[in-house]
Design a protein around this motif. Structure first.
Motif: not given
Length: 362
Positions: A112-113, A115-117, A119-120, A217
């Motif tokens: 999950s972390y 993916a957040a990092a 995502v761009s 989260g």
């Protein structure tokens, strides 16, 4: 709509693809063994399929690539899950499967972390998890002594018979059937909670979507140490005393109780109690239940296929629960999470009862 189509078709294909891949790996006579070629090959196909998603905006291409990629990944994981059954003594399986479950839980949190990092950057967002899976699998692929089998040592490659015998007959192998049923009902409980808990925080607790996401989260971080303790401790203790069924029963009852607590929660703090209680049960269940599955396999030559069938017990609920849950939630004016989770809790408790019917394992 396209995402729903891809997920639905992918899930349906896995119903056949996972046990079929396991059956074919059972019949593999490669000099590199039976499992390693399938793990490596399926990860390569998964990487190719997922990479396509990160490089195109065509919806039909994305749907096809997702279906191919996710099915290949699941078949590869199924082959990987067979190794503790074939390569680890029974009195060590609890510890090994606990470690597998622990690292799986950590991987979900880390994912999950990640993916957040990323995502761009769509290409790396899609491919980085598979590349990490390949990198982490290399020591296993290199170091595991996967015994090569001669054709006389494996089941015959009979395509018609392969499909006919894809599913184990519970009348001939009742222990297998009872463990599968228990696993399926536990899967209903897990799917019911994890699919709808964010909606519950918005609908039942009245939280804004941003706060519900932040709380999700926080819950993952809060339950991680609890899961780690119970993944490792339950597997070790199960091996120590040589018993599987008491742990599986207790785990299912923990999850059932947690669902009732969650359904009656009126504050986030109350929901935290339910979440942690469920984390205890889930960690125990996913550790010891795999060892129980290994103990009731009907045929040593069909281990890959039969473990694939057990894997379906946790996959099918992800198809069934979202189909029926909206109708249940709508009863009594809507947002009836107590009824939904209460039903899931009852089914999970019935799964604990099913374990008592198993006669060939302790």
């Amino acid at each position: 709509a396209a995402l729903s189509l891809a997920v639905s078709f992918g899930a349906l294909l896995q119903l056949v693809g996972v046990p079929l891949g396991g059956a074919l790996s059972d019949r593999t006579t490669s000099q590199f063994g039976r499992r390693r070629p399938w793990i490596a090959g399926m990860l390569a196909i998964a990487l190719a399929g997922i990479a396509v998603i990160g490089t195109t905006s065509s919806i039909p291409v994305i749907v096809v690539a997702y279906i191919v990629g996710i099915t290949a990944a699941q078949v590869g994981f199924s082959s990987y899950a067979v190794i503790p059954v074939e390569g680890v003594p029974d009195n060590m399986r609890g510890k090994v499967m606990g470690m597998m479950g622990m690292f799986g839980a950590l991987a979900m949190s880390a994912g999950s972390y990640l993916a957040a990092a990323l995502v761009s950057v769509p290409f790396f967002l899609m491919t980085a998890p598979v590349l990490l899976a390949i990198a982490c699998s290399l020591p296993l692929l290199i170091g595991y002594k996967d015994p090569a089998k001669a054709k006389a040592d494996v089941p015959p490659l009979d395509i018609a018979g392969l499909f006919k015998n894809l599913i184990v007959d519970p009348r001939k192998h009742p222990d297998f059937g009872w463990v599968w049923l228990s696993r399926f009902l536990a899967g209903v409980a897990m799917t019911g909670l994890f699919t709808y808990f964010i909606y519950f925080m918005m609908d039942g607790l009245g939280l804004p979507i941003a706060q519900a996401g932040a709380n999700a989260g926080f819950l993952s971080l809060l339950s991680a140490p609890v899961s780690i303790v119970f993944f490792t401790a339950s597997g070790w203790l199960s091996d120590k005393i040589g018993r599987r069924k008491p742990f599986v029963v207790a785990a299912a009852l923990f999850m059932a109780t947690a669902l009732f607590v969650a359904g009656t929660a009126t504050t986030f703090n109350q929901f935290i109690v339910a979440w942690l209680l469920f984390a205890v049960g889930q960690a125990m269940y996913l550790t010891v239940d795999l060892a129980l599955c290994a103990a009731v396999l009907p045929n040593a030559k069909d281990v890959g296929k039969d473990m694939g069938v057990f894997q379906l017990a946790l996959s099918i609920p992800s198809i069934v629960v979202p189909l029926v849950a909206p109708s249940i939630l709508a009863i009594g004016g809507g947002h009836n999470y107590l009824l939904l989770w209460g039903m899931c809790g009852v089914l999970c408790a019935l799964g604990a009862v099913a374990v008592f019917k198993v006669k060939g394992a302790r």
